[in-house]
Design a protein around this motif. Sequence first.
Motif, PDB file in Angstrom:
ATOM      1  N   ASP A   1      51.137 -24.694 -67.257  1.00  0.00           N
ATOM      2  CA  ASP A   1      50.832 -23.528 -66.428  1.00  0.00           C
ATOM      3  C   ASP A   1      50.207 -22.389 -67.223  1.00  0.00           C
ATOM      4  O   ASP A   1      49.299 -21.716 -66.748  1.00  0.00           O
ATOM      5  CB  ASP A   1      52.089 -23.041 -65.705  1.00  0.00           C
TER       6      ASP A   1
ATOM      7  N   GLU B   1      46.734 -20.612 -66.274  1.00  0.00           N
ATOM      8  CA  GLU B   1      46.692 -19.169 -66.021  1.00  0.00           C
ATOM      9  C   GLU B   1      45.687 -18.480 -66.936  1.00  0.00           C
ATOM     10  O   GLU B   1      44.894 -17.650 -66.490  1.00  0.00           O
ATOM     11  CB  GLU B   1      48.072 -18.557 -66.202  1.00  0.00           C
TER      12      GLU B   1
ATOM     13  N   HIS C   1      45.106 -18.792 -59.360  1.00  0.00           N
ATOM     14  CA  HIS C   1      46.078 -19.404 -60.272  1.00  0.00           C
ATOM     15  C   HIS C   1      47.148 -20.145 -59.484  1.00  0.00           C
ATOM     16  O   HIS C   1      47.495 -21.284 -59.814  1.00  0.00           O
ATOM     17  CB  HIS C   1      46.690 -18.330 -61.177  1.00  0.00           C
TER      18      HIS C   1
ATOM     19  N   THR D   1      47.882 -24.215 -59.680  1.00  0.00           N
ATOM     20  CA  THR D   1      49.202 -24.707 -60.067  1.00  0.00           C
ATOM     21  C   THR D   1      49.824 -25.562 -58.969  1.00  0.00           C
ATOM     22  O   THR D   1      50.371 -26.638 -59.237  1.00  0.00           O
ATOM     23  CB  THR D   1      50.123 -23.521 -60.409  1.00  0.00           C
TER      24      THR D   1
END
Length: 110
Positions: A22, A26, A84, A88
């Motif tokens: 992640d 990001e 983002h 994800t």
Amino acid sequence: MTKPRHAVLEGTRIPRLQNPDDSRIEAAVRTLARESVVVLSETNDDNTYIQVWQRPDGLYQLEHRAGSPLEHFQTVTVSADKVHAAFTAWLDNDEGWADPFTWKPISELF
């Protein structure tokens, strides 16, 4: 519960990275420069992906393709946070990942 996807992250200024975490996703989204692209694609299927392009006007043009050209969709957002979150959730195979957006089909462009 659905299994997460095995994926590859790459982009205009990002070297190819297998199974990014992640924090890498990001960072890729938050440091996206105008007119640059970030793509997250399934490891064994280049036709299943989510991608974002930051347009010259600063908007994020988010697209996803679910295998065939007939399943290619696009939306626009001003929010890096939403991009983002979409990347994800897509990677996690979250069934509702696309729900926060209004998508239009763009298969006729291909």
